[in-house]
Design a protein around this motif. Structure first.
Motif, mmCIF file in Angstrom:
data_model
loop_
_atom_site.group_PDB
_atom_site.id
_atom_site.type_symbol
_atom_site.label_atom_id
_atom_site.label_comp_id
_atom_site.label_asym_id
_atom_site.label_seq_id
_atom_site.Cartn_x
_atom_site.Cartn_y
_atom_site.Cartn_z
ATOM 1 N N LEU A 1 0.925 -1.282 0.015
ATOM 2 C CA LEU A 1 0.073 0.034 -0.164
ATOM 3 C C LEU A 1 0.864 1.072 0.027
ATOM 4 N N PRO A 2 1.799 1.302 0.995
ATOM 5 C CA PRO A 2 2.545 2.612 0.860
ATOM 6 C C PRO A 2 3.651 2.592 -0.122
ATOM 7 N N VAL A 3 4.124 1.499 -0.914
ATOM 8 C CA VAL A 3 4.762 1.234 -2.057
ATOM 9 C C VAL A 3 4.004 2.072 -3.355
ATOM 10 N N LEU A 4 2.734 1.511 -3.436
ATOM 11 C CA LEU A 4 1.867 1.782 -4.701
ATOM 12 C C LEU A 4 1.715 3.479 -4.344
ATOM 13 N N ALA A 5 1.640 4.049 -3.163
ATOM 14 C CA ALA A 5 1.202 5.381 -3.102
ATOM 15 C C ALA A 5 2.584 6.355 -3.456
ATOM 16 N N ALA A 6 3.765 5.588 -2.963
ATOM 17 C CA ALA A 6 4.939 6.585 -3.451
ATOM 18 C C ALA A 6 5.136 6.373 -4.852
ATOM 19 N N ARG A 7 4.938 5.257 -5.386
ATOM 20 C CA ARG A 7 5.091 5.320 -6.871
ATOM 21 C C ARG A 7 4.352 5.997 -7.755
ATOM 22 N N SER A 8 3.022 6.115 -7.323
ATOM 23 C CA SER A 8 2.178 6.805 -8.125
ATOM 24 C C SER A 8 2.102 8.300 -7.530
ATOM 25 N N GLY A 9 2.629 8.853 -6.602
ATOM 26 C CA GLY A 9 2.697 10.218 -5.994
ATOM 27 C C GLY A 9 1.395 10.507 -5.504
ATOM 28 N N LEU A 10 0.895 9.509 -4.958
ATOM 29 C CA LEU A 10 -0.418 9.668 -4.414
ATOM 30 C C LEU A 10 -0.336 9.396 -2.630
ATOM 31 N N SER A 11 -1.326 9.710 -1.990
ATOM 32 C CA SER A 11 -1.310 9.283 -0.694
ATOM 33 C C SER A 11 -1.864 8.047 -0.442
ATOM 34 N N GLU A 12 -1.698 7.264 0.627
ATOM 35 C CA GLU A 12 -2.343 5.921 0.973
ATOM 36 C C GLU A 12 -3.891 6.149 0.884
#
Length: 228
Positions: free
Chosen positions: A101-112
């Motif tokens: 979840l935090p990895v996808l957020a960081a990768r996409s520039g989004l918050s969790e």
């Protein structure tokens, strides 16, 4: 539309309707499935739908089966009815059960929180069942959430784990190896031998994931201790 028929085995033919995955395929796939069931009747041993194809297994001479498929799908029109069932599946989105979840957020520039919103605001058609009993391949997730499978799959993924692979999403029905990006967990039993048909999900069904809190997850029977 002109379906292509490919040989799989002496008693099986593959009917290819499309070349790429698209939500718009589903009404056609459902209609084709219904027509083939009706046409083959007792001679149909199995019918396995997927994203773009249907595998037909039969107990007829292959040439007769091919002719039957051609007649059954002549003039095929999409099924514009209600289709399959609709399910709301509760999910506890949290890094403790969804480590990517935090990895996808960081990768996409989004918050969790934005990842959770984007994943849960769509209704996903179930394209196919596979990999494991009750494992429903669904899509398509928002492009911003698309993520490749893990380079090294986990040896153990907890039952109920909800993940993303490319633009597909799914929930693991049982403990198994797996390489999807995990973002949460559901307490729902997706495969149950006591249930008619065993699998909660079937191709053509539609699913919306509903965010719940940790306490709600536990109250619904979720296991917070099982490692992802």
């Amino acid at each position: 539309m002109k379906p292509r028929i490919e040989v799989v085995a002496i008693d099986s033919l593959m009917v290819r309707l499309f070349d790429s995955i698209d939500e718009g395929n589903m009404p056609w796939m459902l209609a084709a499935s219904q027509h083939l069931h009706a046409a083959f009747g007792k001679h149909l041993l199995d019918l396995v739908p997927s994203y773009t194809t249907l595998m037909v297994q039969f107990d007829l001479p292959p040439a007769e089966a091919r002719a039957l498929i051609i007649r059954a799908l002549e003039g095929l029109q999409p099924d514009t009815g209600s289709g399959g069932r609709r399910h709301e599946i509760p999910v506890w989105y949290d890094a403790s059960v969804g480590p990517e979840l935090p990895v996808l957020a960081a990768r996409s520039g989004l918050s969790e929180a934005e990842v959770v919103r984007l994943h849960s605001e769509r209704e996903y058609p179930v394209f196919a069942l596979g990999f494991a009993p009750g494992f429903g391949f669904m899509g398509l997730v928002d492009e911003r959430l698309a993520s490749p499978r893990l380079s090294t799959p986990r040896k153990r993924v907890a039952a109920g784990s909800v993940g993303i692979a490319e633009r597909q999403t799914a929930a693991y029905p049982a403990v198994s190896p797996g390489g999807w990006n995990l973002i949460g967990r559901t307490p729902v039993r997706l495969f149950d031998r006591e249930r008619e048909g065993y699998s909660l999900l079937q191709p053509g069904d539609r699913v919306r994931f509903v965010p719940v809190s940790r306490s709600e997850f536990v109250a619904l029977g979720g296991d917070v201790e099982a490692q992802a």
